[in-house]
Design an enzyme around this catalytic site. Structure first.
Site, short mmCIF file in Angstrom:
data_model
loop_
_atom_site.label_atom_id
_atom_site.label_comp_id
_atom_site.label_asym_id
_atom_site.label_seq_id
_atom_site.Cartn_x
_atom_site.Cartn_y
_atom_site.Cartn_z
N THR A 147 0.71 -1.11 -0.05
CA THR A 147 0.01 -0.12 -0.11
C THR A 147 0.78 1.07 -0.14
OG1 THR A 147 -1.30 1.43 1.50
CG2 THR A 147 -0.11 -0.33 2.58
N ASP A 148 0.25 2.13 -0.43
CA ASP A 148 1.11 3.64 -0.35
C ASP A 148 0.97 4.37 1.19
OD1 ASP A 148 -1.70 4.30 -0.15
OD2 ASP A 148 -1.67 5.89 -1.53
N GLU A 149 0.19 3.50 1.97
CA GLU A 149 0.36 4.22 3.25
C GLU A 149 1.49 3.87 4.11
OE1 GLU A 149 -3.09 3.30 5.74
OE2 GLU A 149 -4.52 3.64 3.88
N TYR A 160 -1.98 -0.45 11.02
CA TYR A 160 -1.96 -1.12 9.74
C TYR A 160 -0.85 -1.00 8.80
CZ TYR A 160 -3.13 -1.66 4.85
OH TYR A 160 -3.14 -1.69 3.48
N LYS A 198 2.31 -3.27 7.05
CA LYS A 198 2.67 -3.33 5.74
C LYS A 198 4.17 -2.96 5.65
CE LYS A 198 -0.02 -4.64 2.81
NZ LYS A 198 -0.25 -6.00 2.51
P1 NAD Z 1 -9.83 -7.38 2.21
O1 NAD Z 1 -9.72 -6.95 3.80
O2 NAD Z 1 -10.93 -7.11 1.49
O3 NAD Z 1 -9.43 -8.91 2.16
C1 NAD Z 1 -8.36 -9.58 2.82
C2 NAD Z 1 -8.28 -11.08 2.54
O4 NAD Z 1 -7.46 -11.67 3.39
C3 NAD Z 1 -9.90 -11.63 2.97
O5 NAD Z 1 -10.13 -12.67 2.14
C4 NAD Z 1 -9.19 -12.29 4.38
O6 NAD Z 1 -10.19 -13.52 4.82
C5 NAD Z 1 -7.93 -12.87 3.73
N1 NAD Z 1 -6.97 -13.12 5.30
C6 NAD Z 1 -6.89 -12.22 6.22
N2 NAD Z 1 -5.98 -12.82 7.05
C7 NAD Z 1 -5.60 -14.01 6.68
C8 NAD Z 1 -4.88 -15.09 6.92
N3 NAD Z 1 -4.02 -14.73 8.07
N4 NAD Z 1 -4.70 -16.05 6.24
C9 NAD Z 1 -5.35 -16.21 5.06
N5 NAD Z 1 -6.41 -15.28 4.52
C10 NAD Z 1 -6.33 -13.86 5.24
O7 NAD Z 1 -8.35 -6.54 1.64
P2 NAD Z 1 -8.24 -5.79 0.33
O8 NAD Z 1 -8.65 -4.51 0.30
O9 NAD Z 1 -8.74 -6.97 -0.72
O10 NAD Z 1 -6.44 -5.99 0.30
C11 NAD Z 1 -5.83 -6.64 -0.33
C12 NAD Z 1 -4.40 -6.33 -0.24
O11 NAD Z 1 -4.18 -5.26 -0.99
C13 NAD Z 1 -3.94 -6.12 1.16
O12 NAD Z 1 -2.51 -6.76 1.33
C14 NAD Z 1 -3.87 -4.56 1.56
O13 NAD Z 1 -2.93 -4.31 2.27
C15 NAD Z 1 -3.49 -4.24 -0.06
N6 NAD Z 1 -3.95 -2.88 -0.55
C16 NAD Z 1 -5.32 -2.73 -0.46
C17 NAD Z 1 -5.76 -1.22 -1.06
C18 NAD Z 1 -7.24 -0.90 -0.79
O14 NAD Z 1 -7.31 0.10 -1.22
N7 NAD Z 1 -8.10 -1.87 -0.42
C19 NAD Z 1 -4.87 -0.50 -1.56
C20 NAD Z 1 -3.47 -0.90 -1.62
C21 NAD Z 1 -2.81 -2.26 -1.22
O1 DAU Z 2 -4.06 3.94 0.44
C1 DAU Z 2 -4.24 2.45 0.51
C2 DAU Z 2 -5.13 2.05 1.64
O2 DAU Z 2 -6.49 2.32 1.34
C3 DAU Z 2 -5.18 0.33 1.77
O3 DAU Z 2 -3.89 0.36 2.20
C4 DAU Z 2 -6.02 0.45 2.80
O4 DAU Z 2 -6.02 -1.42 3.18
C5 DAU Z 2 -7.45 0.81 2.47
O5 DAU Z 2 -8.43 0.41 3.46
C6 DAU Z 2 -7.44 2.08 2.38
O6 DAU Z 2 -7.17 2.74 3.44
P1 DAU Z 2 -7.94 4.30 4.05
O7 DAU Z 2 -7.77 4.24 5.41
O8 DAU Z 2 -7.41 5.14 3.10
O9 DAU Z 2 -9.37 3.67 3.37
P2 DAU Z 2 -10.87 3.86 3.96
O10 DAU Z 2 -11.89 3.58 3.05
O11 DAU Z 2 -10.95 3.42 5.32
O12 DAU Z 2 -10.96 5.38 4.18
C7 DAU Z 2 -10.97 6.26 2.98
C8 DAU Z 2 -10.95 7.67 3.35
O13 DAU Z 2 -12.24 8.01 3.89
C9 DAU Z 2 -10.10 8.22 4.68
O14 DAU Z 2 -9.76 9.50 4.63
C10 DAU Z 2 -10.89 7.90 6.06
C11 DAU Z 2 -12.18 8.35 5.37
N1 DAU Z 2 -13.55 7.72 5.82
C12 DAU Z 2 -13.69 6.28 6.21
C13 DAU Z 2 -14.64 5.84 6.49
C14 DAU Z 2 -14.72 4.32 6.49
C15 DAU Z 2 -14.51 8.67 6.26
O15 DAU Z 2 -14.72 9.73 6.22
N2 DAU Z 2 -15.74 8.04 6.76
C16 DAU Z 2 -15.83 6.65 6.94
O16 DAU Z 2 -16.83 6.10 7.29
#
Ligand code: NAD
Ligand code: DAU
Length: 337
Positions: free
Chosen positions: A120-122, A147, A151
């Site tokens: 992630t970019d975080e 988190y 990562k």
């Molecule tokens: P998600 O939470 O929707 O899915 C995570 C999946 O991993 C789930 O199916 C869960 O059951 C599985 N999991 C969790 N713990 C586990 C374990 N111990 N063993 C096996 N499986 C397990 O997450 P996502 O949003 O799909 O993110 C996927 C990946 O992408 C993560 O590594 C996250 O850090 C990265 N990522 C997410 C975003 C975003 O915007 N969502 C952006 C950049 C990177």
């Molecule tokens: O940047 C990549 C990341 O993006 C991933 O690594 C994470 O797994 C993914 O969850 C996401 O993280 P964020 O914290 O940015 O995502 P989230 O959807 O929780 O929140 C997006 C933005 O919206 C953040 O500024 C918080 C805000 N927010 C979130 C929720 C759930 C609100 O204002 N209200 C809300 O109810």
């Protein structure tokens, strides 16, 4: 190619499996997923026949070793992924994101298997709103939340396994994804499903925080580009020039759903809330020729809203529990209760 996909029952992993089955019939996919609260096997229902599913944990060394031994490559999506949850209980994040990644690295090291690490970019912390800079592959790590700290730890473990043990690994650091099958705890699906339920969207703080939105299909096409053509040991940033404030995003959700633009509530802020993320994806674009195909945010958001309207049976079971968790964190009543 025999491909092991961890976390394939989660949001991005499931979309990756769909895309792979659709576009690469020569790839044999095995999914390893623990089916935590965030995983849902029904995400894979449309591709069930084409994919082998293993219900198990990435920290289970014997299971992981056996699966890796039968694979040509691993794409590691599995993670605890929600910043708000990591602020309540960091331990599952340390276990899955740090110990789980180490478990996979040991297995790919032993069997000489190609490994792609999804991150992630975080890990880079945040930028000021007016800062002209964006994150690049050389931005120093500076994670803010439990988190993002886990990562960042996992990324550093990958780099160490490349350097010390010659593991054939790549890393991608992507910005905020949206699209089908995203859990209702995340910003965009939470607000879409709130509006469907007649509840006002909940925006943290003043809503000025900026995220760099990318459609999940574009993230996954980048993962494939890196897996096939990326240089081993390299990191690639993934983003589609989608910077928008949370207020802008919620106003567009409201407009597309036929609501007045101001029909949302400002609620207490997330502790340590990162202000702005912004990705410079020049390396990915120039070196691997990758281009986003869903970069029209308005169109892709409208399609995402249509998906949530059409797939209430998928998200409904998770909605009330997600809202109870939000309420427990700030001591309020669950919205829509
Ligand atoms: P998600 O939470 O929707 O899915 C995570 C999946 O991993 C789930 O199916 C869960 O059951 C599985 N999991 C969790 N713990 C586990 C374990 N111990 N063993 C096996 N499986 C397990 O997450 P996502 O949003 O799909 O993110 C996927 C990946 O992408 C993560 O590594 C996250 O850090 C990265 N990522 C997410 C975003 C975003 O915007 N969502 C952006 C950049 C990177
Ligand atoms: O940047 C990549 C990341 O993006 C991933 O690594 C994470 O797994 C993914 O969850 C996401 O993280 P964020 O914290 O940015 O995502 P989230 O959807 O929780 O929140 C997006 C933005 O919206 C953040 O500024 C918080 C805000 N927010 C979130 C929720 C759930 C609100 O204002 N209200 C809300 O109810």
């Amino acid at each position: 190619m025999r491909l092991l996909v961890t976390g394939g029952a989660g949001f991005i992993g499931a979309n990756f499996v769909h895309q792979t089955v659709r576009e690469r019939p020569d790839v044999e996919v095995t999914v390893l997923d623990a089916l935590t609260y965030a995983g849902d096997r029904s995400c894979l229902a449309p591709v069930e026949e084409a994919v082998a599913f293993v219900h198990g944990d990435v920290t289970d060394a014997a299971l992981v070793e056996g699966l890796v031994a039968r694979s040509d490559a691993v794409v590691h999506f599995a993670a605890e992924s929600h910043v708000d949850a990591s602020l309540v209980d960091p331990w599952p994040f340390v276990r899955t994101n740090v110990v789980g990644t180490t478990t996979l690295l040991q297995a790919v090291r032993e069997h000489g298997v190609r490994y792609h690490h999804v991150s992630t970019d975080e890990v880079y912390g945040d930028l000021a709103l007016e800062d002209p800079r964006r994150f690049t592959e050389t931005t120093p790590y500076d994670p803010s939340s439990p988190y993002s700290a886990t990562k960042a730890s996992s990324d550093l473990l990958v780099r160490a396994w490349v350097r010390s043990f010659g593991v054939r690994a790549t890393i991608s650091n992507c910005s905020n994804n949206y699209g089908p099958y995203q859990h209702v705890e995340k910003f965009i699906p939470r607000q879409i499903t709130n509006v469907i339920d007649g509840v006002r969207p909940q925006v943290y703080g003043r809503g000025a925080n900026v995220r760099d939105w990318i459609h999940v299909e574009d993230h996954n096409s980048a993962v494939w580009a890196i897996l096939e053509r990326g240089r081993v040991g390299e990191t690639y940033l993934v983003g589609a020039d989608g910077e928008r404030s949370n207020r802008e995003v919620v106003a567009l959700v409201l407009e597309l759903m036929g609501q007045p633009p101001g029909a949302f509530d400002l609620v207490p802020d997330r502790p340590g809330h990162d202000l702005r993320y912004a990705i410079d994806a020049t390396k990915l674009r120039t070196e691997l020729g990758w281009r986003p195909r869903r970069a029209d945010f308005r169109d892709a958001l409208a399609a995402t809203i249509a998906w949530y309207r059409a797939n209430e049976a998928w998200w409904r079971p998770a909605k009330a529990a997600a809202e109870r968790r939000f309420a427990a964190r700030d001591g309020s009543e669950p919205v829509g209760a």
